[in-house]
Enzyme design. Structure first.
Site, PDB file in Angstrom:
ATOM      1  CE  LYS A 108      -2.208   3.142   2.209  1.00 41.38           C
ATOM      2  NZ  LYS A 108      -1.939   4.280   2.051  1.00 41.38           N
ATOM      3  N   GLY A 116       7.047   5.737   7.855  1.00 37.42           N
ATOM      4  CA  GLY A 116       5.888   6.743   7.886  1.00 37.42           C
ATOM      5  C   GLY A 116       5.709   7.785   9.086  1.00 37.42           C
ATOM      6  CB  SER A 117       3.596   9.873  10.797  1.00 35.13           C
ATOM      7  OG  SER A 117       2.376   9.072  10.814  1.00 35.13           O
ATOM      8  CD  GLU A 145      13.151   4.699   8.918  1.00 37.59           C
ATOM      9  OE1 GLU A 145      12.953   5.571   9.736  1.00 37.59           O
ATOM     10  OE2 GLU A 145      13.062   4.629   7.509  1.00 37.59           O
ATOM     11  CB  CYS A 203      13.172   9.543   8.675  1.00 35.49           C
ATOM     12  SG  CYS A 203      13.572   8.371   7.376  1.00 35.49           S
ATOM     13  CD  GLU A 258      10.072  13.200  11.133  1.00 30.83           C
ATOM     14  OE1 GLU A 258       8.661  12.815  11.680  1.00 30.83           O
ATOM     15  OE2 GLU A 258      10.981  12.737  10.958  1.00 30.83           O
TER      16      GLU A 258
END
Ligand code: UN1
Length: 493
Positions: A174, A226-227, A248, A282, A383
């Site tokens: 996805k 992702g977040s 991650e 990231c 972030e």
């Protein structure tokens, strides 16, 4: 307008959902790349079913034969590199020289994974008992659900998908709704490489589609980039469902520059680390910690250099920094600039959207530098995922390391110094999954473990040999050829 379809069981097939989303070019909001399905539970079910059916024969194919297909995929990524770089730049904005690098990472990962199919080593050990042999080997797990972000549309999926396939798993992918076209090409390439039907499937959609994948009972492993908020939610679901998941997530990576560093090198390092990919990595350098002796001078030189960064459409050859991904992200960055100013940090460069000339058509933000940032400020801790650098002054190496560690994330870190003692102290004491000496926080290599501690991850590492730990389970085997019931040592001691 081109309509894209999910890729299930080797066919680009219409979604069962009537909902769609458009993917537009962040450098030019009038440029619509295509319409993609916002897939529903039936689509997810179909894809997982296809991957489940394909698992038996794929997992039984000798691993080096799986490797042959991955090597071929590497060849096709190489052949289609220029075309794919343009597609990727058009859909997510970073300049062509960066998207070429993104594909190179997938090429390296494909060849690396192909080679590792001959080295999926297990352990053979002595037994406690006579005439008995102990060994262990890696088993594939089943169907892997892969959910990724848009900033590395090919490289980051390749870190997960290619090792998962090498190990004999099948995959439902996805991709981010901001980089779906790259995922379409990913499917084309694996198909051309000869991957059997159903081994790799792509389902497009937004957050809900991803959560349907996580929930599906026949998905055994989730690999997510992702977040931190989304990753943490996935982890708690996977915990309740006893699924393995590798996360991650975010970073707030610090580059420390000591007074004995090569200043020119450190300047180049922070420019690339902070403003490469418009800060949307990231691993981006979002904090700069400067020794007090060089603080003013370094900042002045940095402003001069950052002022000359050429912002524009990444498809143009001389562009150095492209747009940010979408309007929401542009607003988020603006909000952090407001927060930084309100907290008392001083914005010495940028701080605003870039809307001159062609930039008016997209989501551009100027390279932004805040100085006198203190550890209690939100722009020091949170972030931002944009071209915003927070600069803080340190009294000593010890103080600089304390500042670097004063953060809930722990992905990448960097120290510029001429002292070998300082370097080894930092390697030992910085709390992060990655530490660079005399190089910026970005630039991980495909064959080395990649990941972070604290709020960045949940203990797994992708990239390198450690990716195979995510996508396999261990089987332990005992062969007793004594002809008698020996039991185990504990029963005979
Ligand atoms: C990411 O932003 O999710 O080392 C990964 C780097 C890149 C990987 C970034 N190769 O900066």
């Amino acid at each position: 307008m081109r309509h894209f379809h999910n890729y299930i069981s080797g066919v680009f097939t219409s979604s069962n959902s009537s909902e769609t989303f458009a993917n537009t070019n962040p450098a030019d909001r009038d440029d619509c790349i295509g319409i993609f399905p916002d897939s529903n539970a039936i689509d997810i079910n179909d894809a997982v079913h296809a991957a489940t059916l394909a698992f038996n024969s794929w997992s039984k194919l000798p691993a080096p034969k799986r490797g042959d297909i991955l090597r071929k995929a590497g060849d096709i990524f190489t052949r289609r590199k220029d075309e794919l770089a343009s597609i990727m730049t058009r859909e997510m904005g970073k300049p062509i020289f960066e998207t070429l690098g993104d594909i190179q990472e997938a090429i390296d990962t494909a060849y690396y994974a192909a080679t590792e199919t001959r080295r999926l080593f297990g352990y053979t050990t002595p037994s406690e008992m006579p005439n008995k042999m102990n060994m262990s080997f890696r088993m594939p797990i089943g169907v892997c659900g892969i959910i990724t972000a848009w900033n590395f549309p090919i490289a980051v999926p390749s870190w997960k998908i290619l090792p998962a396939l090498a190990c004999g798993n099948t995959v439902v992918f996805k991709p981010s709704e901001d980089s779906p076209h790259s995922a379409h090409i990913f499917a084309e390439i694996l198909e051309e490489a000869g991957l059997p039907t159903g081994v790799f499937n792509v389902v497009y959609g937004k957050g809900l589609t991803g959560s349907l994948l996580v929930d599906h009972p026949d998905i055994s492993v989730i690999g997510f980039t992702g977040s931190t908020a989304t990753g943490t939610a996935i982890a708690s679901k996977c915990g309740a469902l006893n699924k393995k998941c590798s996360l991650e997530m975010g970073g707030k990576n610090a580059q420390i520059v000591m007074n004995d560093a090569n200043m020119e090198l450190a300047l180049e390092g922070v420019l690339w680390g902070a403003f490469g990919t418009a800060g949307q990595r990231c691993t981006a350098t979002s904090r700069l910690i400067l020794h007090k002796d060089i603080y003013d001078d370094f900042i002045n030189k940095l402003i001069t250099k950052a002022t000359s960064i050429r912002i524009g459409n990444g498809l143009h050859e001389n562009t150095q920094m492209g747009p940010v991904i979408n309007h929401k992200q542009l607003e988020k960055i603006q909000e952090y600039v407001r927060i930084g100013r309100a907290e008392g940090a001083i914005c010495v460069l940028g701080g605003d959207i870039e809307d001159k000339n062609e930039c008016a058509k997209g989501y551009f933000f100027k390279p932004t530098i805040f100085i006198d940032v203190l550890p209690n400020m939100r722009i020091f801790k949170e972030e931002i995922f944009g071209p915003v650098l927070s600069v803080t002054k340190a009294d000593s190496l010890q103080h600089a390391i304390e500042l670097a560690n004063d953060c809930n994330y722990g992905l990448s870190s960097s120290l510029f110094t001429g002292s070998v003692d300082a370097a080894f102290q930092a390697i030992r004491d910085i709390q992060a999954g990655i530490t660079y000496i005399n190089a910026p926080t970005i630039g991980a290599e495909a064959h080395m473990p990649f990941g972070g501690i604290k709020g960045t991850g949940n203990g797994h590492r992708e990239g390198g040999w450690t990716a195979f730990d995510i996508f396999t389970e261990w089987k332990t085997v005992y062969v007793d050829y004594s002809g008698s019931l020996q039991k185990a040592q504990i029963d005979n001691y």
